[in-house]
Motif scaffolding. Sequence first.
Motif, PDB file in Angstrom:
ATOM      1  N   ASP A 137       0.874  -1.177   0.000  1.00 26.82           N
ATOM      2  CA  ASP A 137       0.000   0.000   0.000  1.00 26.82           C
ATOM      3  C   ASP A 137       0.907   1.221   0.000  1.00 26.82           C
ATOM      4  OD1 ASP A 137      -1.593   2.230   0.822  1.00 26.82           O
ATOM      5  OD2 ASP A 137      -3.094   0.849   1.597  1.00 26.82           O
ATOM      6  N   LEU A 138       1.037   1.869  -1.151  1.00 26.59           N
ATOM      7  CA  LEU A 138       2.012   2.946  -1.288  1.00 26.59           C
ATOM      8  C   LEU A 138       1.788   4.065  -0.293  1.00 26.59           C
ATOM      9  CD1 LEU A 138       2.422   1.448  -4.066  1.00 26.59           C
ATOM     10  CD2 LEU A 138       3.012   3.680  -4.998  1.00 26.59           C
ATOM     11  N   VAL A 139       0.530   4.468  -0.118  1.00 29.65           N
ATOM     12  CA  VAL A 139       0.226   5.606   0.743  1.00 29.65           C
ATOM     13  C   VAL A 139       0.389   5.224   2.211  1.00 29.65           C
ATOM     14  CG1 VAL A 139      -1.556   7.245   1.434  1.00 29.65           C
ATOM     15  CG2 VAL A 139      -1.316   6.613  -0.973  1.00 29.65           C
ATOM     16  N   GLN A 140      -0.241   4.130   2.618  1.00 27.70           N
ATOM     17  CA  GLN A 140      -0.212   3.740   4.024  1.00 27.70           C
ATOM     18  C   GLN A 140       1.190   3.358   4.491  1.00 27.70           C
ATOM     19  OE1 GLN A 140      -2.693   3.863   6.313  1.00 27.70           O
ATOM     20  NE2 GLN A 140      -3.953   4.843   4.735  1.00 27.70           N
ATOM     21  N   GLU A 141       1.988   2.754   3.597  1.00 28.19           N
ATOM     22  CA  GLU A 141       3.313   2.273   3.992  1.00 28.19           C
ATOM     23  C   GLU A 141       4.433   3.236   3.611  1.00 28.19           C
ATOM     24  OE1 GLU A 141       3.959  -1.999   3.337  1.00 28.19           O
ATOM     25  OE2 GLU A 141       1.870  -2.102   2.681  1.00 28.19           O
ATOM     26  N   GLY A 142       4.066   4.368   3.041  1.00 22.23           N
ATOM     27  CA  GLY A 142       5.044   5.423   2.809  1.00 22.23           C
ATOM     28  C   GLY A 142       6.003   5.185   1.660  1.00 22.23           C
ATOM     29  N   GLY A 151      -0.832  -7.890 -16.244  1.00 22.11           N
ATOM     30  CA  GLY A 151      -1.573  -7.774 -17.487  1.00 22.11           C
ATOM     31  C   GLY A 151      -2.597  -6.667 -17.439  1.00 22.11           C
ATOM     32  N   GLN A 152      -3.012  -6.295 -16.194  1.00 22.50           N
ATOM     33  CA  GLN A 152      -4.039  -5.251 -16.046  1.00 22.50           C
ATOM     34  C   GLN A 152      -3.960  -4.657 -14.654  1.00 22.50           C
ATOM     35  OE1 GLN A 152      -8.050  -6.616 -16.615  1.00 22.50           O
ATOM     36  NE2 GLN A 152      -8.876  -4.563 -16.819  1.00 22.50           N
ATOM     37  N   LEU A 153      -3.817  -3.333 -14.581  1.00 22.72           N
ATOM     38  CA  LEU A 153      -3.832  -2.640 -13.294  1.00 22.72           C
ATOM     39  C   LEU A 153      -5.271  -2.327 -12.914  1.00 22.72           C
ATOM     40  CD1 LEU A 153      -0.825  -0.196 -13.688  1.00 22.72           C
ATOM     41  CD2 LEU A 153      -0.998  -2.010 -12.006  1.00 22.72           C
ATOM     42  N   THR A 154      -5.577  -2.471 -11.620  1.00 20.83           N
ATOM     43  CA  THR A 154      -6.963  -2.279 -11.185  1.00 20.83           C
ATOM     44  C   THR A 154      -7.139  -1.111 -10.224  1.00 20.83           C
ATOM     45  OG1 THR A 154      -6.613  -3.897  -9.398  1.00 20.83           O
ATOM     46  CG2 THR A 154      -7.501  -4.725 -11.479  1.00 20.83           C
ATOM     47  N   ASP A 155      -6.069  -0.602  -9.620  1.00 23.22           N
ATOM     48  CA  ASP A 155      -6.192   0.468  -8.628  1.00 23.22           C
ATOM     49  C   ASP A 155      -6.168   1.820  -9.327  1.00 23.22           C
ATOM     50  OD1 ASP A 155      -6.145   2.200  -6.514  1.00 23.22           O
ATOM     51  OD2 ASP A 155      -4.685   1.067  -5.354  1.00 23.22           O
ATOM     52  N   SER A 156      -7.341   2.390  -9.566  1.00 22.05           N
ATOM     53  CA  SER A 156      -7.444   3.643 -10.315  1.00 22.05           C
ATOM     54  C   SER A 156      -7.023   4.862  -9.499  1.00 22.05           C
ATOM     55  CB  SER A 156      -8.885   3.837 -10.812  1.00 22.05           C
ATOM     56  OG  SER A 156      -9.783   3.891  -9.718  1.00 22.05           O
ATOM     57  N   SER A 157      -6.787   4.686  -8.198  1.00 21.41           N
ATOM     58  CA  SER A 157      -6.398   5.819  -7.359  1.00 21.41           C
ATOM     59  C   SER A 157      -4.911   6.146  -7.518  1.00 21.41           C
ATOM     60  CB  SER A 157      -6.696   5.523  -5.882  1.00 21.41           C
ATOM     61  OG  SER A 157      -5.872   4.469  -5.407  1.00 21.41           O
ATOM     62  N   LEU A 158      -4.146   5.277  -8.194  1.00 18.76           N
ATOM     63  CA  LEU A 158      -2.717   5.471  -8.356  1.00 18.76           C
ATOM     64  C   LEU A 158      -2.397   5.944  -9.777  1.00 18.76           C
ATOM     65  CD1 LEU A 158      -1.479   2.229  -6.568  1.00 18.76           C
ATOM     66  CD2 LEU A 158      -1.576   4.539  -5.603  1.00 18.76           C
ATOM     67  N   ILE A 271       2.532  -8.800 -20.679  1.00 19.01           N
ATOM     68  CA  ILE A 271       2.753  -8.363 -19.300  1.00 19.01           C
ATOM     69  C   ILE A 271       3.420  -7.001 -19.338  1.00 19.01           C
ATOM     70  CG2 ILE A 271       3.867  -8.860 -17.090  1.00 19.01           C
ATOM     71  CD1 ILE A 271       1.704 -10.854 -17.795  1.00 19.01           C
ATOM     72  N   ASP A 272       2.727  -5.989 -18.863  1.00 18.65           N
ATOM     73  CA  ASP A 272       3.280  -4.636 -18.834  1.00 18.65           C
ATOM     74  C   ASP A 272       3.966  -4.378 -17.506  1.00 18.65           C
ATOM     75  OD1 ASP A 272       2.376  -3.786 -21.401  1.00 18.65           O
ATOM     76  OD2 ASP A 272       0.355  -3.601 -20.587  1.00 18.65           O
ATOM     77  N   ILE A 273       5.052  -3.625 -17.571  1.00 25.77           N
ATOM     78  CA  ILE A 273       5.780  -3.209 -16.370  1.00 25.77           C
ATOM     79  C   ILE A 273       5.457  -1.737 -16.134  1.00 25.77           C
ATOM     80  CG2 ILE A 273       8.002  -3.083 -15.207  1.00 25.77           C
ATOM     81  CD1 ILE A 273       7.205  -5.899 -16.094  1.00 25.77           C
ATOM     82  N   TYR A 274       4.945  -1.444 -14.945  1.00 28.16           N
ATOM     83  CA  TYR A 274       4.526  -0.084 -14.615  1.00 28.16           C
ATOM     84  C   TYR A 274       5.338   0.467 -13.443  1.00 28.16           C
ATOM     85  CZ  TYR A 274       0.209  -0.833 -17.326  1.00 28.16           C
ATOM     86  OH  TYR A 274      -0.698  -1.073 -18.316  1.00 28.16           O
ATOM     87  N   ALA A 275       5.606   1.761 -13.517  1.00 30.46           N
ATOM     88  CA  ALA A 275       5.999   2.516 -12.327  1.00 30.46           C
ATOM     89  C   ALA A 275       4.708   3.111 -11.764  1.00 30.46           C
ATOM     90  CB  ALA A 275       6.982   3.624 -12.687  1.00 30.46           C
ATOM     91  N   VAL A 276       4.419   2.800 -10.519  1.00 30.40           N
ATOM     92  CA  VAL A 276       3.161   3.199  -9.890  1.00 30.40           C
ATOM     93  C   VAL A 276       3.484   4.121  -8.720  1.00 30.40           C
ATOM     94  CG1 VAL A 276       1.048   2.367  -8.788  1.00 30.40           C
ATOM     95  CG2 VAL A 276       2.151   0.980 -10.529  1.00 30.40           C
ATOM     96  N   TYR A 277       2.793   5.266  -8.665  1.00 36.60           N
ATOM     97  CA  TYR A 277       3.059   6.216  -7.592  1.00 36.60           C
ATOM     98  C   TYR A 277       1.760   6.916  -7.210  1.00 36.60           C
ATOM     99  CZ  TYR A 277       3.794   8.971 -11.880  1.00 36.60           C
ATOM    100  OH  TYR A 277       3.671   9.538 -13.122  1.00 36.60           O
ATOM    101  N   PRO A 278       1.704   7.505  -6.001  1.00 28.38           N
ATOM    102  CA  PRO A 278       0.417   7.984  -5.472  1.00 28.38           C
ATOM    103  C   PRO A 278      -0.205   9.159  -6.215  1.00 28.38           C
ATOM    104  CG  PRO A 278       1.969   7.607  -3.677  1.00 28.38           C
ATOM    105  CD  PRO A 278       2.749   7.525  -4.963  1.00 28.38           C
ATOM    106  N   SER A 279       0.603  10.124  -6.699  1.00 23.27           N
ATOM    107  CA  SER A 279      -0.007  11.330  -7.247  1.00 23.27           C
ATOM    108  C   SER A 279       0.959  12.057  -8.156  1.00 23.27           C
ATOM    109  CB  SER A 279      -0.428  12.275  -6.117  1.00 23.27           C
ATOM    110  OG  SER A 279      -0.919  13.496  -6.629  1.00 23.27           O
ATOM    111  N   ARG A 280       0.410  12.672  -9.230  1.00 19.99           N
ATOM    112  CA  ARG A 280       1.220  13.571 -10.064  1.00 19.99           C
ATOM    113  C   ARG A 280       1.503  14.884  -9.353  1.00 19.99           C
ATOM    114  NH1 ARG A 280      -2.369  11.985 -14.194  1.00 19.99           N
ATOM    115  NH2 ARG A 280      -1.385  10.752 -15.828  1.00 19.99           N
ATOM    116  N   LYS A 281       0.605  15.241  -8.464  1.00 23.25           N
ATOM    117  CA  LYS A 281       0.667  16.555  -7.834  1.00 23.25           C
ATOM    118  C   LYS A 281       1.882  16.646  -6.917  1.00 23.25           C
ATOM    119  CE  LYS A 281      -2.646  19.889  -6.019  1.00 23.25           C
ATOM    120  NZ  LYS A 281      -3.999  20.057  -5.444  1.00 23.25           N
TER     121      LYS A 281
END
Length: 301
Positions: A137-142, A151-158, A271-281
Motif C-alpha cells: 500500500d504505497l500511501v499507508q506504507e510510505g 496484465g491489467q492494473l486495477t487500482d485507479s487511485s494510483l 505483461i506490462d511493467i509499470y511505475a506506480v506512484y500515489p499522485s502527479r501533484k
Amino acid sequence: MDQDTKLFDGVVIFTQVIELGSFSLAAEKTGHSTSYVSKTVTKLEQRLHTRLLHRSTRSLSLTAEGKLFYQQCQQMVADAQAAINMIDSSLMTPNGTLKISCPVTFGLQYLQPILSLYMRMYPEVKLDIDFSDRHVDLVQEGYDLAIRATGQLTDSSLICKRIGQFHAHVVATPQYLATHGTPQVPSELTEHQCICYSNLKQPGRWLFEHADGRSETVTVAQVIGCNNADMELAMVLDHHGICRLPSFYLTAALEKQQLSILFEDYIQPQIDIYAVYPSRKHLSPKVRRFIDLLVEHMSVY
C-alpha cells in the motif's frame, strides 16, 4: 490587448473569490484591493456576457452559468499550477530517501543497473528498496514508487506509467512432459499438475487467445498455489508441474534448455511493467528523475 491574450484574465481571482467566499478574503490572498477584485470579476462577466455571481451585502453565490464556469476554471488553475510545479521541481536537486517496492527477480535482473546509475547521478539521495512480490500500500506504507508487472492494473487511485513490456509463457520441464505427456491444447491443462500464482484474483483460471482472435479460459488443475514467482519457477524446474510466468523470470532457464514453452501457436499474453506512484501533484524531483531513468532504460524491452 487581443482576445487570445485576454483569455485567462480574471480566472485566478474569480476562483479565489469562490474558494474563499468573499471579495475581501480573495483580495487579501492575492495581494490586491477589494475594489480591484470586484472590478476584475465584473470585467470577466462582461467579457463572457453572462452573470457568474449573485451578490448581496452578506453573501455571494454562483449562478447556474457560474457553477459550470467555475468547474472548468478549477481544472485550468490546477493544470497551470502543476506546470509551474513541474518546472520548479526540474530545477531542484533530488535529495532525501527514495523508498521503492519491486518484484524480486525483476529487480535483480533489470533494476539494479538503473539504481546504480541513479545513485551516481544523484549522490544526495538514499535508497530504501523492498524486493517483494507483495502488493504494498504505497500511501499507508510510505512508498514513493512501486514497480509492478501485470496484465491489467486495477487500482485507479494510483498514477501508472508504463516503462516496459514482456510476455507470459506456459512452461514445463522436458522431464515432466516425458512423464506426463505434452498438452497440445489449453483445455488439456485440466488433466495436468499446474502451479499457480496466488496473488492473482483467479489464479487457477488461465486465459488463452487463439491466433484468429478467439479467447478461451481454462480452469487448470492447480496442485500448488504460491505467492512468489521464484518459488513457482523452482518447483517447475524440479518437475512438479506446469506454470505460466512472465518471460523475465524464464530467461536463464530457457537459455539452458531447462524448460519447454507450450502453446507457442497461441498469442502470448502481454505483461506490462509499470511505475506506480500515489499522485502527479507535487511529484518530488527524486521520484520524477527516477521515473525518467526507468522510461529511458526500460523502453528497449
